[in-house]
Motif scaffolding. Sequence first.
Motif, PDB file in Angstrom:
ATOM      1  N   ASN A  75       0.804  -1.215   0.000  1.00 34.50           N
ATOM      2  CA  ASN A  75       0.000   0.000   0.000  1.00 34.50           C
ATOM      3  C   ASN A  75       0.844   1.276   0.000  1.00 34.50           C
ATOM      4  OD1 ASN A  75      -1.945  -1.919   0.149  1.00 34.50           O
ATOM      5  ND2 ASN A  75      -2.871  -1.229   2.050  1.00 34.50           N
ATOM      6  N   PRO A  76       1.627   1.492  -1.048  1.00 31.56           N
ATOM      7  CA  PRO A  76       2.583   2.596  -1.057  1.00 31.56           C
ATOM      8  C   PRO A  76       1.953   3.973  -1.252  1.00 31.56           C
ATOM      9  CG  PRO A  76       2.570   1.508  -3.184  1.00 31.56           C
ATOM     10  CD  PRO A  76       1.688   0.692  -2.288  1.00 31.56           C
ATOM     11  N   ALA A  77       2.636   4.968  -0.701  1.00 36.07           N
ATOM     12  CA  ALA A  77       2.346   6.378  -0.946  1.00 36.07           C
ATOM     13  C   ALA A  77       3.687   7.046  -1.198  1.00 36.07           C
ATOM     14  CB  ALA A  77       1.636   7.003   0.250  1.00 36.07           C
ATOM     15  N   PHE A  78       3.686   8.110  -1.995  1.00 37.07           N
ATOM     16  CA  PHE A  78       4.963   8.625  -2.470  1.00 37.07           C
ATOM     17  C   PHE A  78       4.946  10.144  -2.554  1.00 37.07           C
ATOM     18  CE2 PHE A  78       8.162   9.307  -5.903  1.00 37.07           C
ATOM     19  CZ  PHE A  78       9.222   8.610  -5.333  1.00 37.07           C
ATOM     20  N   LEU A  79       6.071  10.772  -2.205  1.00 37.46           N
ATOM     21  CA  LEU A  79       6.221  12.204  -2.432  1.00 37.46           C
ATOM     22  C   LEU A  79       7.697  12.566  -2.532  1.00 37.46           C
ATOM     23  CD1 LEU A  79       7.220  13.621   0.459  1.00 37.46           C
ATOM     24  CD2 LEU A  79       4.806  13.544   0.988  1.00 37.46           C
ATOM     25  N   LYS A  80       7.950  13.741  -3.102  1.00 36.81           N
ATOM     26  CA  LYS A  80       9.300  14.268  -3.142  1.00 36.81           C
ATOM     27  C   LYS A  80       9.433  15.319  -2.054  1.00 36.81           C
ATOM     28  CE  LYS A  80      12.910  16.162  -6.117  1.00 36.81           C
ATOM     29  NZ  LYS A  80      13.278  16.649  -7.477  1.00 36.81           N
ATOM     30  N   HIS A  81      10.403  15.123  -1.158  1.00 38.53           N
ATOM     31  CA  HIS A  81      10.657  16.046  -0.060  1.00 38.53           C
ATOM     32  C   HIS A  81      11.184  17.369  -0.628  1.00 38.53           C
ATOM     33  CE1 HIS A  81      12.415  17.631   3.647  1.00 38.53           C
ATOM     34  NE2 HIS A  81      11.816  16.651   4.322  1.00 38.53           N
ATOM     35  N   PRO A  82      10.859  18.484   0.006  1.00 40.95           N
ATOM     36  CA  PRO A  82      11.399  19.770  -0.470  1.00 40.95           C
ATOM     37  C   PRO A  82      12.928  19.821  -0.540  1.00 40.95           C
ATOM     38  CG  PRO A  82       9.609  20.143   1.079  1.00 40.95           C
ATOM     39  CD  PRO A  82       9.884  18.673   1.097  1.00 40.95           C
ATOM     40  N   ASP A  83      13.618  18.970   0.224  1.00 40.55           N
ATOM     41  CA  ASP A  83      15.084  18.966   0.181  1.00 40.55           C
ATOM     42  C   ASP A  83      15.645  18.108  -0.961  1.00 40.55           C
ATOM     43  OD1 ASP A  83      14.959  16.302   1.017  1.00 40.55           O
ATOM     44  OD2 ASP A  83      15.711  16.686   3.034  1.00 40.55           O
ATOM     45  N   GLY A  84      14.749  17.525  -1.775  1.00 44.43           N
ATOM     46  CA  GLY A  84      15.187  16.767  -2.947  1.00 44.43           C
ATOM     47  C   GLY A  84      15.173  15.261  -2.769  1.00 44.43           C
ATOM     48  N   ARG A  85      14.983  14.761  -1.550  1.00 40.30           N
ATOM     49  CA  ARG A  85      14.914  13.318  -1.333  1.00 40.30           C
ATOM     50  C   ARG A  85      13.538  12.779  -1.712  1.00 40.30           C
ATOM     51  NH1 ARG A  85      16.331  12.451   4.746  1.00 40.30           N
ATOM     52  NH2 ARG A  85      15.120  14.388   4.901  1.00 40.30           N
ATOM     53  N   TYR A  86      13.474  11.467  -1.903  1.00 42.18           N
ATOM     54  CA  TYR A  86      12.232  10.801  -2.288  1.00 42.18           C
ATOM     55  C   TYR A  86      11.749   9.936  -1.125  1.00 42.18           C
ATOM     56  CZ  TYR A  86      13.699  12.425  -6.847  1.00 42.18           C
ATOM     57  OH  TYR A  86      14.095  13.229  -7.891  1.00 42.18           O
ATOM     58  N   PHE A  87      10.514  10.176  -0.706  1.00 42.47           N
ATOM     59  CA  PHE A  87       9.928   9.489   0.451  1.00 42.47           C
ATOM     60  C   PHE A  87       8.879   8.491  -0.026  1.00 42.47           C
ATOM     61  CE2 PHE A  87      10.677  12.227   4.482  1.00 42.47           C
ATOM     62  CZ  PHE A  87      12.003  12.414   4.139  1.00 42.47           C
ATOM     63  N   LEU A  88       9.084   7.223   0.306  1.00 41.72           N
ATOM     64  CA  LEU A  88       8.149   6.153  -0.037  1.00 41.72           C
ATOM     65  C   LEU A  88       7.548   5.609   1.260  1.00 41.72           C
ATOM     66  CD1 LEU A  88       6.932   4.142  -2.110  1.00 41.72           C
ATOM     67  CD2 LEU A  88       8.977   2.725  -1.773  1.00 41.72           C
ATOM     68  N   LYS A 111      17.753   9.304  -4.985  1.00 43.92           N
ATOM     69  CA  LYS A 111      17.386   9.330  -6.397  1.00 43.92           C
ATOM     70  C   LYS A 111      16.063   8.602  -6.577  1.00 43.92           C
ATOM     71  CE  LYS A 111      21.266   7.397  -7.726  1.00 43.92           C
ATOM     72  NZ  LYS A 111      22.356   6.855  -8.604  1.00 43.92           N
ATOM     73  N   LEU A 112      15.317   8.982  -7.599  1.00 45.71           N
ATOM     74  CA  LEU A 112      14.009   8.383  -7.827  1.00 45.71           C
ATOM     75  C   LEU A 112      14.087   6.864  -7.920  1.00 45.71           C
ATOM     76  CD1 LEU A 112      10.963   8.805  -8.501  1.00 45.71           C
ATOM     77  CD2 LEU A 112      11.633   8.854 -10.910  1.00 45.71           C
ATOM     78  N   GLU A 113      15.105   6.373  -8.614  1.00 46.37           N
ATOM     79  CA  GLU A 113      15.218   4.928  -8.824  1.00 46.37           C
ATOM     80  C   GLU A 113      15.774   4.183  -7.613  1.00 46.37           C
ATOM     81  OE1 GLU A 113      18.869   6.858 -10.818  1.00 46.37           O
ATOM     82  OE2 GLU A 113      16.742   7.329 -10.494  1.00 46.37           O
ATOM     83  N   GLY A 114      16.091   4.897  -6.551  1.00 42.38           N
ATOM     84  CA  GLY A 114      16.602   4.265  -5.337  1.00 42.38           C
ATOM     85  C   GLY A 114      18.107   4.173  -5.318  1.00 42.38           C
ATOM     86  N   PRO A 115      18.674   3.423  -4.382  1.00 40.83           N
ATOM     87  CA  PRO A 115      17.988   2.507  -3.469  1.00 40.83           C
ATOM     88  C   PRO A 115      17.209   3.222  -2.360  1.00 40.83           C
ATOM     89  CG  PRO A 115      20.321   2.608  -2.931  1.00 40.83           C
ATOM     90  CD  PRO A 115      20.145   3.416  -4.181  1.00 40.83           C
TER      91      PRO A 115
END
Length: 233
Positions: A75-88, A111-115
């Motif tokens: 049940n994922p949710a996703f956003l891009k943090h204002p500091d540029g990191r990706y939060f899953l 990065k978007l593709e992880g890890p």
Amino acid sequence: GFHNPSIKKIDGKYVLVYIANDGAPKHGPNQRIGMLVSESLNGPWKEIPKENEPLLIPPSDSNIWCYNSGCGVNNPAFLKHPDGRYFLYFKAMTGPRPEGKVKMGLAIADKLEGPYIIHTEPITANDRVIEDGYAFIYNGKFALLTTDNHGIIEAGGGILWTSEDGIHFDTYEKGFHRINQYTDIDMDKVAVHYGPKNREYAKFERPQVLLTKGKPDYMYVPSGTNIYEGDCT
């Protein structure tokens, strides 16, 4: 098959996260999170990080809270943090069934593709089952809209969790009501295909939010209850 999708436009691309099973016979613990990316809603869609490889799996480190999770990661949710990191964000359990407790977790990538690295502790302070989170940023705070399955506020409703850092969600309020509070329902006539069978109320699942110019505008919700009777949800 792929299910429980959530889609965002991030970095000029459409990013779709979803869950699937790795094909092993035990369904729950083998749930995994995947990602598809496209320049257009019409596709073509590319699997991230690569074809037939999940984006997130349960941790192999026993020091991480969802090690040996009874429902895998889902049940994922996703956003891009204002500091540029990706939060899953995701749902998992603190151990195998039936002892494991359901919590929301977080994995972070540069990065978007992880890890994507799973945060050591769960991020929500819940003592009863919540799930189906949708993550967004509003008024300078991180928000996580979840179901309220067993009545932290109202069983069958929703909870809006908020956080200053996107990692510690300790503040919450009513997120949405049961279906009954939006429209008149004869509970003797509804068809319950998924969810609570007690017919005391009708319940929404997996809320998703459409933001317009950074402001929540619409909420989309499916339901396992058909309030008009019938053989489908």
